[in-house]
Design a protein around this motif. Structure first.
Motif, PDB file in Angstrom:
ATOM      1  N   ALA A   1      -4.868  -4.409 -18.154  1.00  0.00           N
ATOM      2  CA  ALA A   1      -5.093  -2.821 -18.696  1.00  0.00           C
ATOM      3  C   ALA A   1      -4.484  -1.926 -17.775  1.00  0.00           C
ATOM      4  CB  ALA A   1      -6.579  -2.265 -18.750  1.00  0.00           C
ATOM      5  N   THR A   2      -3.802  -2.526 -16.501  1.00  0.00           N
ATOM      6  CA  THR A   2      -3.448  -1.477 -15.687  1.00  0.00           C
ATOM      7  C   THR A   2      -1.971  -1.966 -15.078  1.00  0.00           C
ATOM      8  OG1 THR A   2      -4.622  -2.773 -13.752  1.00  0.00           O
ATOM      9  CG2 THR A   2      -5.572  -0.637 -14.588  1.00  0.00           C
ATOM     10  N   LEU A   3      -1.881  -3.313 -14.838  1.00  0.00           N
ATOM     11  CA  LEU A   3      -0.629  -3.951 -14.168  1.00  0.00           C
ATOM     12  C   LEU A   3       0.622  -3.536 -15.254  1.00  0.00           C
ATOM     13  CD1 LEU A   3       0.823  -5.090 -11.870  1.00  0.00           C
ATOM     14  CD2 LEU A   3       0.403  -7.318 -12.739  1.00  0.00           C
ATOM     15  N   VAL A   4       1.717  -2.790 -14.913  1.00  0.00           N
ATOM     16  CA  VAL A   4       2.741  -2.723 -15.830  1.00  0.00           C
ATOM     17  C   VAL A   4       4.095  -3.171 -15.439  1.00  0.00           C
ATOM     18  CG1 VAL A   4       1.831  -0.322 -16.853  1.00  0.00           C
ATOM     19  CG2 VAL A   4       3.245  -0.350 -14.789  1.00  0.00           C
TER      20      VAL A   4
ATOM     21  N   LYS B   1       8.681   6.172 -15.417  1.00  0.00           N
ATOM     22  CA  LYS B   1       8.350   7.485 -15.951  1.00  0.00           C
ATOM     23  C   LYS B   1       7.120   7.426 -16.705  1.00  0.00           C
ATOM     24  CE  LYS B   1      13.372   7.710 -17.568  1.00  0.00           C
ATOM     25  NZ  LYS B   1      14.355   7.715 -18.644  1.00  0.00           N
ATOM     26  N   ARG B   2       6.296   6.347 -16.604  1.00  0.00           N
ATOM     27  CA  ARG B   2       4.876   6.164 -16.995  1.00  0.00           C
ATOM     28  C   ARG B   2       4.145   7.240 -15.981  1.00  0.00           C
ATOM     29  NH1 ARG B   2       3.483   0.684 -19.399  1.00  0.00           N
ATOM     30  NH2 ARG B   2       4.945   0.002 -20.693  1.00  0.00           N
ATOM     31  N   PRO B   3       3.139   7.779 -16.821  1.00  0.00           N
ATOM     32  CA  PRO B   3       2.334   8.627 -15.761  1.00  0.00           C
ATOM     33  C   PRO B   3       1.037   7.895 -15.104  1.00  0.00           C
ATOM     34  CG  PRO B   3       1.543   8.690 -18.257  1.00  0.00           C
ATOM     35  CD  PRO B   3       2.737   8.055 -18.312  1.00  0.00           C
ATOM     36  N   TYR B   4       0.817   6.873 -15.831  1.00  0.00           N
ATOM     37  CA  TYR B   4       0.037   6.032 -14.995  1.00  0.00           C
ATOM     38  C   TYR B   4       0.532   4.423 -15.229  1.00  0.00           C
ATOM     39  CZ  TYR B   4      -1.896   5.251 -19.718  1.00  0.00           C
ATOM     40  OH  TYR B   4      -1.730   4.999 -21.032  1.00  0.00           O
TER      41      TYR B   4
ATOM     42  N   VAL C   1       0.187   3.993  -9.537  1.00  0.00           N
ATOM     43  CA  VAL C   1       0.086   3.433  -8.367  1.00  0.00           C
ATOM     44  C   VAL C   1       1.198   2.435  -7.933  1.00  0.00           C
ATOM     45  CG1 VAL C   1      -1.601   2.235  -6.809  1.00  0.00           C
ATOM     46  CG2 VAL C   1      -2.487   3.535  -8.393  1.00  0.00           C
ATOM     47  N   LEU C   2       1.796   2.589  -6.646  1.00  0.00           N
ATOM     48  CA  LEU C   2       2.751   1.796  -6.081  1.00  0.00           C
ATOM     49  C   LEU C   2       2.412   0.842  -5.041  1.00  0.00           C
ATOM     50  CD1 LEU C   2       5.932   4.241  -6.193  1.00  0.00           C
ATOM     51  CD2 LEU C   2       5.105   2.630  -8.256  1.00  0.00           C
ATOM     52  N   ALA C   3       2.400  -0.448  -5.045  1.00  0.00           N
ATOM     53  CA  ALA C   3       1.603  -1.244  -3.948  1.00  0.00           C
ATOM     54  C   ALA C   3       2.457  -2.353  -3.585  1.00  0.00           C
ATOM     55  CB  ALA C   3       0.035  -1.157  -4.176  1.00  0.00           C
ATOM     56  N   THR C   4       2.304  -2.845  -2.301  1.00  0.00           N
ATOM     57  CA  THR C   4       2.882  -4.386  -2.257  1.00  0.00           C
ATOM     58  C   THR C   4       1.492  -5.368  -2.029  1.00  0.00           C
ATOM     59  OG1 THR C   4       2.645  -4.168   0.211  1.00  0.00           O
ATOM     60  CG2 THR C   4       4.570  -3.146  -0.680  1.00  0.00           C
ATOM     61  N   LEU C   5       1.833  -6.540  -2.349  1.00  0.00           N
ATOM     62  CA  LEU C   5       0.825  -7.624  -2.198  1.00  0.00           C
ATOM     63  C   LEU C   5       1.887  -8.706  -1.708  1.00  0.00           C
ATOM     64  CD1 LEU C   5      -1.996  -8.430  -3.137  1.00  0.00           C
ATOM     65  CD2 LEU C   5      -1.008  -9.072  -5.204  1.00  0.00           C
ATOM     66  N   HIS C   6       1.126  -9.728  -1.062  1.00  0.00           N
ATOM     67  CA  HIS C   6       1.733 -10.995  -0.352  1.00  0.00           C
ATOM     68  C   HIS C   6       1.371 -12.358  -1.222  1.00  0.00           C
ATOM     69  CE1 HIS C   6       3.322  -9.600   3.527  1.00  0.00           C
ATOM     70  NE2 HIS C   6       2.070  -9.041   3.634  1.00  0.00           N
ATOM     71  N   THR C   7       2.631 -12.509  -2.165  1.00  0.00           N
ATOM     72  CA  THR C   7       2.462 -13.827  -3.060  1.00  0.00           C
ATOM     73  C   THR C   7       3.926 -14.246  -2.880  1.00  0.00           C
ATOM     74  OG1 THR C   7       3.236 -12.601  -4.940  1.00  0.00           O
ATOM     75  CG2 THR C   7       0.721 -12.769  -4.635  1.00  0.00           C
TER      76      THR C   7
END
Length: 523
Positions: A395-398, A267-270, A367-373
């Motif tokens: 500041a960005t990762l939620v 629901k967050r805008p960013y 921003v929705l994304a995938t990462l390999h960990t």
């Protein structure tokens, strides 16, 4: 009539074929395991051939299957040869490919005869056309068609000394579906290369490509990779069905607590939401499910993918093409000029894409994304390794989501295992590490389950479900990011807020009887 067994016998003619309408009453896996096959349907009675009519387990399984069908049955004693012939009737893949190989042999022999009358050059050209265009085309088409209809996710074509092994990956496991003679290997690989516009004469280094085909009136996309091996080029084909139904958030297998957290974050805008896990763990499916939840009428949603796996209504999906320098990084720059609200990045592969994704979330985009960990907590040190400053991550990762796929138990293929002895010790060792805030969610039952065979599910499992760990960025986690951004320290900070690992989430699913208990130890 066999006097000892009191079961009438039946002999099937060599040319007798059991119709697909009859074969559908009993699955091939059940038929092969219990050694009985449907051989006819007369006056509403299913006729079943058995090689061992005295097998009580097989009789019970047959009784169970037919009771669910609502059909009476009659048993006949059949020979081993007749049983094998009916089993082979299930194998449409083998039958069709064998026919194509027979056509290939016939045409090659015809070509050899023609060589005696025509010049060597002319016959060689004709032979090349025959091998590459006629039967081999059919072989490749049949393999693709059966892989799609069998819900396979990948096709492996592997050359060896004696033959070519064709394997399908279904529910995460590889199964050998077909063997081809080594003589057709180069022609099969050449046919696939032609479909993908790969270089036919390049056999020394790997190549990648893609193509589309219509199968069962659906457009299916195929992503192809070749790899030089000792016995020749191995080919792996990933099957992508863009028209496949998107799973919604409720169908992913998330716990109620995790579902609430994710929906609240969306629901967050960013902000930046990262999904992590190995290849084939369902990360893209999770991203699509998130996009499915978002309001795409009031928001401009754009995705960058490689490849586009499913079509999502309301999302502007773009396929990256590294061969023409349209990469994730270049595409992300272009997307930011398209007035986006929601951005999906198929995979963050390099420092440049990571920095751009962080910058996009800083400037008011979700921003929705995938990462390999290997875990959700591993997302932060991975971004730091890619050159992103810890204060920018904070500041960005939620939200960070880790996931793995585990097999689902069939409803009628569960064998109860008491929670005692070694099972109890393992449960207690896992529960000892669970934070106090989450202990109420893991109350061990009196029994758990393991996979067992049943008449309708001989493998014991069918399909897969994800085990999740959902790491919400709390003030404690954020502070740890800025001071000690190691996976271990971030994991400890998250535990204070009731964070559960994938293994613990899998344990909850094992307690609920959704997955085999032994799968918990594999996470």
């Amino acid at each position: 009539m066999d006097s000892d067994l009191k079961v009438p016998s039946r002999q099937l003619g060599e040319d007798e074929r059991i119709s697909p309408e009859v074969l559908k009453y009993i699955s091939r896996s059940s038929a092969a395991y219990y050694r009985f096959v449907p051989i006819g349907l007369a006056d509403g009675v299913l006729e079943v051939g058995m090689t061992e009519p005295t097998n009580i387990e097989a009789r019970d399984a047959l009784q169970f299957i037919t009771s669910r069908l609502g059909l009476p049955f009659k048993v006949f004693l059949i020979s081993e040869a007749d049983f094998n012939r009916v089993i082979n009737s299930y194998e449409a893949l083998t039958t069709q490919v064998s026919k194509a190989l027979g056509d290939l042999d016939a045409e090659i022999k015809a070509e050899e005869s023609e060589t005696a009358l025509k010049s060597e050059i002319t016959s060689a050209k004709t032979g090349s056309t025959i091998v590459e265009e006629a039967p081999v085309t059919k072989i490749v088409a049949v393999i693709l068609q059966h892989a799609v209809s069998g819900n396979a996710s990948d096709i492996h074509i592997e050359p060896s000394t004696d033959n070519i092994k064709v394997r399908f990956r279904v529910d995460g496991a590889l199964f050998t579906s077909l063997f081809l003679p080594t003589s057709v290997h180069e022609a099969v690989v050449a046919r696939i290369k032609i479909l993908t516009n790969m270089k036919l004469d390049e056999r020394r280094k790997p190549q990648d490509g893609r193509f589309s085909a219509r199968i069962d009136n659906r457009k299916i996309d195929f992503r192809v990779s070749t790899l030089p091996t000792y016995f020749g080029e191995k080919v792996v084909i990933r099957i992508l069905d863009p028209e496949k139904n998107i799973i919604n958030m409720s169908g992913l297998g998330l716990s109620d607590e995790n579902l609430v957290v994710i929906r609240e974050i969306l629901k967050r805008p960013y902000g930046l939401v990262l999904v992590t896990g190995p290849t084939g763990s369902g990360k893209t499916t999770t991203l699509y499910a998130m996009l499915h939840e978002l309001d795409k009428e009031k928001n401009n949603a754009v995705s960058l993918e490689d490849p586009i796996e499913y079509n999502i209504a309301g999302v502007n999906q773009s396929q990256v093409r590294p061969e023409i320098e349209y990469t994730f990084a270049n595409g992300l720059r272009s997307i930011l000029r398209q007035d986006p609200d929601i951005i999906m990045v198929g995979e963050i592969r390099d420092e440049e894409t990571a920095r751009l994704a962080v910058q996009a979330s800083l400037t008011g985009h979700l921003v929705l994304a995938t990462l390999h960990t290997n875990s959700a907590a591993g997302v932060i040190p991975r971004l730091v390794d890619m050159g992103v400053e810890p204060y920018l991550i904070a500041a960005t990762l939620v939200l960070a989501i880790g996931q793995r796929l585990v097999p689902l138990l069939c409803a009628d293929s569960k064998e109860a295992v008491p929670v005692e002895g070694g099972v109890k010790a393992m449960v207690e060792s896992i529960l000892a590490e669970v934070p106090k805030e989450a202990q109420g969610r893991l109350q061990p039952p009196a029994q758990v389950y393991r996979a067992s065979r049943s008449p309708t599910c001989p493998g014991g499992t069918r399909g897969r479900i994800a085990a999740f760990e959902v790491l919400r960025i709390t003030p404690e986690v954020e502070n740890m990011m800025l001071t000690k951004p190691t996976e271990e320290d971030i994991h400890k900070a998250a535990r204070h807020n009731g964070f559960l690992t994938m293994r613990e989430d899998a344990l909850i699913k094992a307690f609920a009887g959704q997955i085999p208990f032994e799968e918990v130890s594999k996470l």
